[in-house]
Design a protein around this motif. Structure first.
Motif, PDB file in Angstrom:
ATOM      1  N   VAL A 275      -4.142  23.249  -4.391  1.00 51.96           N
ATOM      2  CA  VAL A 275      -5.172  22.349  -3.853  1.00 51.96           C
ATOM      3  C   VAL A 275      -4.610  20.931  -3.842  1.00 51.96           C
ATOM      4  O   VAL A 275      -4.303  20.370  -4.898  1.00 51.96           O
ATOM      5  CB  VAL A 275      -6.465  22.400  -4.697  1.00 51.96           C
ATOM      6  CG1 VAL A 275      -7.485  21.398  -4.160  1.00 51.96           C
ATOM      7  CG2 VAL A 275      -7.033  23.799  -4.719  1.00 51.96           C
ATOM      8  N   PRO A 276      -4.452  20.337  -2.660  1.00 53.49           N
ATOM      9  CA  PRO A 276      -3.899  18.974  -2.581  1.00 53.49           C
ATOM     10  C   PRO A 276      -4.977  17.920  -2.841  1.00 53.49           C
ATOM     11  O   PRO A 276      -6.133  18.071  -2.446  1.00 53.49           O
ATOM     12  CB  PRO A 276      -3.392  18.895  -1.138  1.00 53.49           C
ATOM     13  CG  PRO A 276      -4.280  19.827  -0.378  1.00 53.49           C
ATOM     14  CD  PRO A 276      -4.646  20.934  -1.327  1.00 53.49           C
ATOM     15  N   VAL A 277      -4.585  16.855  -3.504  1.00 54.34           N
ATOM     16  CA  VAL A 277      -5.463  15.702  -3.746  1.00 54.34           C
ATOM     17  C   VAL A 277      -4.697  14.445  -3.343  1.00 54.34           C
ATOM     18  O   VAL A 277      -3.600  14.189  -3.838  1.00 54.34           O
ATOM     19  CB  VAL A 277      -5.894  15.602  -5.222  1.00 54.34           C
ATOM     20  CG1 VAL A 277      -6.783  14.370  -5.427  1.00 54.34           C
ATOM     21  CG2 VAL A 277      -6.598  16.861  -5.669  1.00 54.34           C
ATOM     22  N   ARG A 278      -5.283  13.670  -2.431  1.00 54.85           N
ATOM     23  CA  ARG A 278      -4.620  12.469  -1.917  1.00 54.85           C
ATOM     24  C   ARG A 278      -4.896  11.270  -2.827  1.00 54.85           C
ATOM     25  O   ARG A 278      -6.011  11.077  -3.310  1.00 54.85           O
ATOM     26  CB  ARG A 278      -5.115  12.165  -0.505  1.00 54.85           C
ATOM     27  CG  ARG A 278      -4.416  10.958   0.161  1.00 54.85           C
ATOM     28  CD  ARG A 278      -4.916  10.749   1.575  1.00 54.85           C
ATOM     29  NE  ARG A 278      -4.701  11.931   2.376  1.00 54.85           N
ATOM     30  CZ  ARG A 278      -3.549  12.236   2.981  1.00 54.85           C
ATOM     31  NH1 ARG A 278      -2.498  11.427   2.861  1.00 54.85           N
ATOM     32  NH2 ARG A 278      -3.444  13.331   3.708  1.00 54.85           N
TER      33      ARG A 278
ATOM     34  N   GLU B 183       0.836  -1.191   0.000  1.00 54.03           N
ATOM     35  CA  GLU B 183       0.000   0.000   0.000  1.00 54.03           C
ATOM     36  C   GLU B 183       0.872   1.242   0.000  1.00 54.03           C
ATOM     37  O   GLU B 183       1.879   1.311   0.724  1.00 54.03           O
ATOM     38  CB  GLU B 183      -0.919   0.009   1.215  1.00 54.03           C
ATOM     39  CG  GLU B 183      -1.902  -1.160   1.236  1.00 54.03           C
ATOM     40  CD  GLU B 183      -2.891  -1.067   2.393  1.00 54.03           C
ATOM     41  OE1 GLU B 183      -2.900  -0.026   3.082  1.00 54.03           O
ATOM     42  OE2 GLU B 183      -3.641  -2.037   2.606  1.00 54.03           O
ATOM     43  N   THR B 184       0.499   2.229  -0.795  1.00 58.32           N
ATOM     44  CA  THR B 184       1.283   3.454  -0.957  1.00 58.32           C
ATOM     45  C   THR B 184       0.342   4.641  -0.974  1.00 58.32           C
ATOM     46  O   THR B 184      -0.797   4.534  -1.440  1.00 58.32           O
ATOM     47  CB  THR B 184       2.081   3.416  -2.279  1.00 58.32           C
ATOM     48  OG1 THR B 184       2.827   2.196  -2.361  1.00 58.32           O
ATOM     49  CG2 THR B 184       3.025   4.599  -2.384  1.00 58.32           C
ATOM     50  N   GLU B 185       0.825   5.772  -0.490  1.00 59.54           N
ATOM     51  CA  GLU B 185       0.063   7.013  -0.568  1.00 59.54           C
ATOM     52  C   GLU B 185       0.925   8.097  -1.190  1.00 59.54           C
ATOM     53  O   GLU B 185       2.155   8.034  -1.163  1.00 59.54           O
ATOM     54  CB  GLU B 185      -0.400   7.473   0.822  1.00 59.54           C
ATOM     55  CG  GLU B 185      -1.491   6.618   1.418  1.00 59.54           C
ATOM     56  CD  GLU B 185      -2.133   7.291   2.631  1.00 59.54           C
ATOM     57  OE1 GLU B 185      -1.868   8.486   2.872  1.00 59.54           O
ATOM     58  OE2 GLU B 185      -2.919   6.615   3.319  1.00 59.54           O
ATOM     59  N   GLY B 186       0.248   9.062  -1.771  1.00 58.85           N
ATOM     60  CA  GLY B 186       0.962  10.190  -2.340  1.00 58.85           C
ATOM     61  C   GLY B 186       0.012  11.355  -2.537  1.00 58.85           C
ATOM     62  O   GLY B 186      -1.209  11.216  -2.394  1.00 58.85           O
ATOM     63  N   MET B 187       0.560  12.511  -2.882  1.00 56.08           N
ATOM     64  CA  MET B 187      -0.248  13.710  -3.095  1.00 56.08           C
ATOM     65  C   MET B 187       0.080  14.296  -4.467  1.00 56.08           C
ATOM     66  O   MET B 187       1.229  14.266  -4.918  1.00 56.08           O
ATOM     67  CB  MET B 187       0.050  14.761  -2.019  1.00 56.08           C
ATOM     68  CG  MET B 187      -0.185  14.292  -0.581  1.00 56.08           C
ATOM     69  SD  MET B 187      -1.926  14.028  -0.181  1.00 56.08           S
ATOM     70  CE  MET B 187      -2.542  15.714  -0.213  1.00 56.08           C
ATOM     71  N   LEU B 188      -0.940  14.795  -5.102  1.00 54.60           N
ATOM     72  CA  LEU B 188      -0.703  15.672  -6.243  1.00 54.60           C
ATOM     73  C   LEU B 188      -1.396  16.987  -5.937  1.00 54.60           C
ATOM     74  O   LEU B 188      -2.283  17.068  -5.079  1.00 54.60           O
ATOM     75  CB  LEU B 188      -1.156  15.038  -7.567  1.00 54.60           C
ATOM     76  CG  LEU B 188      -2.633  14.738  -7.851  1.00 54.60           C
ATOM     77  CD1 LEU B 188      -3.445  15.978  -8.148  1.00 54.60           C
ATOM     78  CD2 LEU B 188      -2.719  13.794  -9.048  1.00 54.60           C
ATOM     79  N   TYR B 189      -0.989  18.028  -6.668  1.00 57.00           N
ATOM     80  CA  TYR B 189      -1.457  19.369  -6.346  1.00 57.00           C
ATOM     81  C   TYR B 189      -1.929  20.061  -7.619  1.00 57.00           C
ATOM     82  O   TYR B 189      -1.267  20.033  -8.657  1.00 57.00           O
ATOM     83  CB  TYR B 189      -0.340  20.188  -5.689  1.00 57.00           C
ATOM     84  CG  TYR B 189       0.198  19.540  -4.429  1.00 57.00           C
ATOM     85  CD1 TYR B 189      -0.376  19.788  -3.196  1.00 57.00           C
ATOM     86  CD2 TYR B 189       1.283  18.654  -4.506  1.00 57.00           C
ATOM     87  CE1 TYR B 189       0.111  19.165  -2.041  1.00 57.00           C
ATOM     88  CE2 TYR B 189       1.773  18.036  -3.375  1.00 57.00           C
ATOM     89  CZ  TYR B 189       1.181  18.299  -2.143  1.00 57.00           C
ATOM     90  OH  TYR B 189       1.659  17.684  -1.016  1.00 57.00           O
ATOM     91  N   ILE B 190      -3.078  20.679  -7.505  1.00 61.70           N
ATOM     92  CA  ILE B 190      -3.605  21.520  -8.580  1.00 61.70           C
ATOM     93  C   ILE B 190      -3.243  22.955  -8.207  1.00 61.70           C
ATOM     94  O   ILE B 190      -3.679  23.471  -7.163  1.00 61.70           O
ATOM     95  CB  ILE B 190      -5.128  21.370  -8.743  1.00 61.70           C
ATOM     96  CG1 ILE B 190      -5.522  19.893  -8.839  1.00 61.70           C
ATOM     97  CG2 ILE B 190      -5.616  22.156  -9.945  1.00 61.70           C
ATOM     98  CD1 ILE B 190      -4.913  19.164 -10.013  1.00 61.70           C
ATOM     99  N   CYS B 191      -2.442  23.584  -9.041  1.00 64.90           N
ATOM    100  CA  CYS B 191      -1.874  24.872  -8.678  1.00 64.90           C
ATOM    101  C   CYS B 191      -2.328  25.975  -9.635  1.00 64.90           C
ATOM    102  O   CYS B 191      -2.363  25.787 -10.863  1.00 64.90           O
ATOM    103  CB  CYS B 191      -0.339  24.799  -8.698  1.00 64.90           C
ATOM    104  SG  CYS B 191       0.330  23.493  -7.629  1.00 64.90           S
ATOM    105  N   ARG B 192      -2.653  27.105  -9.047  1.00 63.82           N
ATOM    106  CA  ARG B 192      -2.903  28.324  -9.816  1.00 63.82           C
ATOM    107  C   ARG B 192      -2.141  29.438  -9.112  1.00 63.82           C
ATOM    108  O   ARG B 192      -2.561  29.928  -8.056  1.00 63.82           O
ATOM    109  CB  ARG B 192      -4.393  28.637  -9.850  1.00 63.82           C
ATOM    110  CG  ARG B 192      -4.699  29.900 -10.647  1.00 63.82           C
ATOM    111  CD  ARG B 192      -6.075  30.453 -10.348  1.00 63.82           C
ATOM    112  NE  ARG B 192      -6.254  31.735 -11.024  1.00 63.82           N
ATOM    113  CZ  ARG B 192      -7.045  32.698 -10.593  1.00 63.82           C
ATOM    114  NH1 ARG B 192      -7.748  32.545  -9.471  1.00 63.82           N
ATOM    115  NH2 ARG B 192      -7.147  33.831 -11.264  1.00 63.82           N
ATOM    116  N   GLY B 193      -1.043  29.802  -9.719  1.00 59.25           N
ATOM    117  CA  GLY B 193      -0.187  30.777  -9.044  1.00 59.25           C
ATOM    118  C   GLY B 193       0.256  30.221  -7.702  1.00 59.25           C
ATOM    119  O   GLY B 193       0.782  29.104  -7.604  1.00 59.25           O
TER     120      GLY B 193
END
Length: 982
Positions: free
Chosen positions: A758-761, A744-754
């Protein structure tokens, strides 16, 4: 161990003989080119004269005239009809044995062998004698059916009037040499009930003919005869068949239609006969007003005695309601007196033993309880069993009634006005469903009468056509031949060029309507955020509508009106209604999220409503030169209770006022929450199913903004790394499994505007694939919900007396698994029971949940029960009561009524904790969903691949789907889409 191929062969072998028989019965004796020995019906400007004896029945003479007209429709030159017997060769001689002197003479001379049909019910033969074509019938309708069979074979559809189907044109017509014999129908009486006829059919008939008079019924009777039907209950909401037009009764008898009255209208007296003279007759209470009611019954018997009819006996309340007042025992005592009095009246009026007069007793609503408690009618009276108002029969033919002199019949609905909910506006019944239910009735001995509530007749043309044809010989259309029927129907009505496309269109629109009938649509049925369910359903409907438009553009002008009625309107109007609710659902969610695209969906709802209104107006005002004015008058949008609303209305939509500057919002699949209201997390990824999930980046204001997607792990696979948003943009997230280790693994991606981020798990599970697997399997590595279509078994083992068999296109998906024969004895030993096996994977031990989706078969044999069983691997087999979630439409299973019934058993509790089953509640149950969910828990002792087994216990069960570990955090209507691993 048997191979999978052997298992499947064993499960399908039983049907092969039946399929060969069905194909052999599809005899086409018409040719459009000359051949040696062929009879020339029309060629080179010469048309054969049709000869009919003056001594024959009026209905035969009328059918002969119609045949002459039909030949003209096909070739351009009508055939003459002569009432004198021709001595010349080359005539078409039509007649009934014993009524046509020429046919009788040929039979006497040995030139015409009528032994195959003589004395039989509704049988006919076609052959040449002395250079003449002979259509000889065993009785009045046998001859009429033979005549109309020839009309149909040359290219005239039974729907030439009621759907404006043009005849298929040919320059010449020939009858191939040979002898063609049609045996008697398997179901003796086959017909329709015109009901729920206002405002549409009633409005049209009033406008077109001045009411439900003989001008109107002449067309209906002709349609029935062309479909080889013979029975009818007339319109009755505001009509009195025998009194509205004194010619109605005689016309039916002349043409060959057997008349009856509905399940609650005894002694050939429509209910309006009583309401018009209520004061004269007195209270509708036989216990207190026997004299008044008997006089009323006597008038009905006298009026109809010279006509061929089946008399409904018994008595309910004033209208289609229960007999009021007393206890069951008191009501049964009164009912016994009623039937005794009715039969005495029939005997006196007809001057013969009432046992010689065809009668039926409808076992409907509370009357079912009386029957279950032992109430009996004389053996010569037909028992008319019923469905649940939405197309599932309530009883199979009881074993103790199999030798009943009066036989057994079925009253069935493809239209409903009343409980549990209206189903009126459009056709919502699939051919596979009809075949499955009527096969169940037929195989269990309910084969003496089928009468179908068809509402306004239009737009229920397709189910009417199928049921009447199926009733003639149910053995001729097996479960895997419903597609063949649809292609033949499409070819007959539209020609061969587009038959394949049209059959697919009508099959799909009725299937999609059966998912959710238009009157029970809601904005909270299909999930907007889970499994892209709402999008998938929308795309299916849009694709279907587009295909219908495309085929319509290819239709020759002569077929345009028929195509609109039978294909284009039901497809596009149904698609429009479905999408109205889907678009409104998106509008409401997006408005809560502040998306400016919410306004797009609000406009879409309004556009679709405008299209719906325009299509209805075209149907009523323009179609076929205005022929069908008022026919499409049913209100079909905006239902909030079972009854028809006063006016069409669409779900309320919400307008979003955009913010004054571009503002980013982010939402993810599987969650209605958006940033910054809560943490965003995508559904769990696993390497077995290898799904991708979406992230929506949307604008809450005006203008545009740029975004970037940043990931903190190399195994994250994103469809778009940057972009510009004016309204919204959807990106897809997947996993590069080669860059992950097992676990099992977790990570984050981010939606960025300037500077905004916004983090998404992401949570990811990777497991080793099972090894040494024979065949396919289902499941995932993360233990979340997964689905298995019932027909995708890994093994199918026949039992001692029955076997599981595939029922194509039945249900929501590609098909279901049912039992054959449906009359098999219940399994008493699981070693001898038919068994389906599914290979399923569970990553962990412990308690697992399964939902078994079965069609909502009714409590068809309540003293026995309705059951199936399941087991895991070689463990304990558990039996389930398959009535979980049963909708008690007729309040039979209330504690009060259970005490009154010796056969009914209390219903098992339904699992109300699962959103798969309940959704948000509105219109969510087995009837409206067309699926009943049976839930159970079982233990998994070790992780890995297991064999889940489903056993037949009772043979009427139809299994559609299995859902394991239903997920309340990501609920949907269909369940998680199935992923098959090989």
């Amino acid at each position: 161990m048997k191979s999978n191929a052997v298992k499947i062969i064993l499960c399908t072998f039983f049907f092969i003989g039946g399929m060969m028989f069905a194909r052999a019965m599809q005899v086409d004796y018409i040719s459009f080119k000359p051949s040696v020995g062929a009879f020339s019906l029309s060629a080179d400007g010469r048309v054969a004269t049709i000869c009919v004896d003056t001594a024959d029945y009026k209905g035969v003479r009328l059918a002969a005239r119609n045949l002459g007209t039909d030949i003209g429709r096909v070739t351009g030159t009508a055939a003459d009809v002569s009432l004198s017997l021709s001595s010349e060769r080359g005539a078409v001689v039509v007649g009934t044995i014993g009524r046509n002197r020429q046919i009788d003479e040929w039979a006497k001379q040995g030139k015409l062998d009528v032994s195959a049909i003589e004395g039989k019910w509704e049988s006919y033969l076609i052959q040449t004698v002395d250079g003449n074509l002979v259509i000889a019938g065993s009785d009045k309708r046998g001859t009429i059916f033979g005549i109309y069979d020839l009309s149909e074979k040359i290219g005239v559809s039974p729907w030439h009037y009621f759907a404006d189907v043009p005849a298929q044109r040919h320059a010449a017509l020939y009858v191939k040499p040979g002898r063609y014999v049609q045996d008697s129908p398997k179901v003796k009486y086959r017909g329709i009930f015109l009901n729920d006829e206002w405002p549409s059919l009633g409005g049209w008939a009033s406008k077109k003919f001045g009411g439900f008079n003989s001008r109107f019924y002449a067309h209906v009777f002709e349609l029935l005869l062309r479909l080889k039907a013979n029975y009818m209950w007339p319109a009755m909401w505001a009509s009195s068949f025998y009194e509205d037009d004194l010619a109605n009764g005689q016309l039916a008898d002349d043409m060959g239609i057997v008349m009856g009255t509905s399940h609650h209208e005894p002694m050939m007296r429509p209910h309006k006969d009583y309401t018009k003279r209520r004061k004269e007759v007195g209270p509708w209470n036989y216990a207190t007003n026997k004299e008044g009611i008997d006089s009323f019954f006597i008038e009905g018997a006298e009026r109809s005695r010279k006509y061929e009819s089946i008399v409904t006996i018994g008595m309910r309340g004033d209208g289609d309601v229960a007999m009021g007042g007393g206890t069951d025992e008191e009501n049964m005592a009164v009912l016994s007196d009623v039937i005794k009095g009715q039969r005495e009246i029939l005997g006196r009026v007809h001057g013969k033993d009432p046992a010689e007069i065809p009668q039926l007793w409808a076992v409907f609503t509370e009357v079912q309880r009386y029957y279950d408690k032992g109430f009996k009618v004389p053996d010569d009276v037909m028992l008319l069993f019923c469905d649940n108002n939405w197309g599932y029969i309530r009883r199979v033919g009881p074993w103790q009634e199999q030798r009943r002199k009066g036989g057994m019949g079925l009253y069935y609905h493809v239209d409903m006005n009343g409980g549990p909910w209206n189903d009126r506006w459009i056709n919502t019944t699939t051919i596979p469903k009809l075949r499955e239910q009527f096969n169940l009735a037929y195989q269990s001995g309910i084969d003496d009468l089928w009468v179908v509530n068809v509402g306004d007749l239009k737009p229920k043309e397709l189910p009417i056509d199928f049921i009447m044809r199926y009733a003639w010989n149910p053995d001729a259309i097996q479960a895997d031949e419903t597609d063949d029927y649809l292609r033949q129907w499409a070819q007959q009505n539209f020609g061969e060029a587009h038959a394949e496309a049209i059959s697919g269109l009508v099959a799909r629109y009725s299937k999609y309507n059966l998912w959710r009938k238009p009157e029970v649509q809601s904005t909270n049925i299909f999930s907007v955020v889970n499994h892209c369910e709402a999008d998938r359903v929308t795309d299916l409907w849009r694709t279907l509508a587009h295909e219908a438009d495309s085929v319509g553009q290819l239709m020759p002008q002569a077929y345009k009106d028929a195509y609109y009625q039978l294909v284009l309107y039901p497809v596009k109007a149904s698609a429009g209604v479905a999408e109205i609710y889907l678009a409104a659902a998106k509008n409401r969610l997006y408005a809560r999220q502040g998306r400016v695209t919410a306004n797009d969906y609000a406009r879409r709802v309004e556009e679709l409503y405008t299209v719906d209104t325009a299509m209805t107006a075209y149907y009523n005002k323009v179609l076929a030169g205005g022929k069908w004015e008022k026919m499409m008058s049913d209100i079909h949008l905006g239902y909030t209770k079972w009854s028809m609303p006063k006016r069409d209305s669409v779900p309320q939509v919400v307008r979003v006022e955009p913010l004054s500057k571009p503002t980013m919002g982010v939402a993810v699949e599987g969650c209605e929450t958006l940033s910054p209201e809560g943490e965003l997390e995508l559904p769990v990824f696993d390497n077995f199913e290898n799904r991708k999930y979406y992230i929506d980046i949307f604008n809450r204001g005006t203008g545009t903004f740029d975004f970037k997607v940043k990931t903190d792990e190399p195994w994250m696979d994103v469809s778009l790394r940057k972009g510009k948003v004016e309204t919204e943009s959807r990106i897809w997230v997947g996993i590069d499994w080669t860059k992950l280790k097992v676990g099992e693994t977790e990570g984050m991606l981010y939606i960025c505007r300037g500077r905004e981020r916004v983090p998404v798990r992401l949570r990811v599970v990777k497991a080793d694939l099972p090894v040494q697997v024979e065949g396919h399997w289902f499941g995932n590595a993360c233990g979340s919900e997964f689905s298995v279509p019932a027909w995708q078994f890994s093994a199918c083992w026949p039992g001692r007396y029955a076997k599981w068999t595939f029922l194509p296109d039945l249900g929501r998906g590609e098909g279901c698994m049912g039992l054959s024969p449906v009359t098999a004895p219940s399994a008493t030993s699981f070693e001898d029971a038919p068994c389906l096996e599914y290979q399923v994977y569970f990553p962990k031990t412990g308690t697992q949940t399964v939902c078994l989706g079965v069609l909502p078969t009714q409590d068809v044999m309540p003293e026995r029960g309705l059951r199936l069983a399941f087991g895991l691997d070689g463990g304990i087999v558990r039996t389930l009561d398959a009535r979980q979630g049963f909708v008690d439409t007729f309040s039979e299973y209330t504690p009060k009524n259970l005490k009154k019934s010796p056969k009914l058993k209390p219903l098992p509790p339904r699992n109300k904790t699962l959103k798969l089953i309940n959704g948000d509640g509105f219109c969510r149950n087995e009837i409206f969903d067309n699926l009943r969910w049976l839930t159970a828990e079982f233990e998994v002792e070790k992780p890995g691949l297991h064999t889940f087994k489903v056993y037949m216990v009772d043979p009427e069960i139809v299994l559609e789907q299995l859902v394991f570990n239903p997920d309340n955090t990501h609920p949907s209507y269909f369940g998680a889409p199935s992923v098959r691993h090989q």
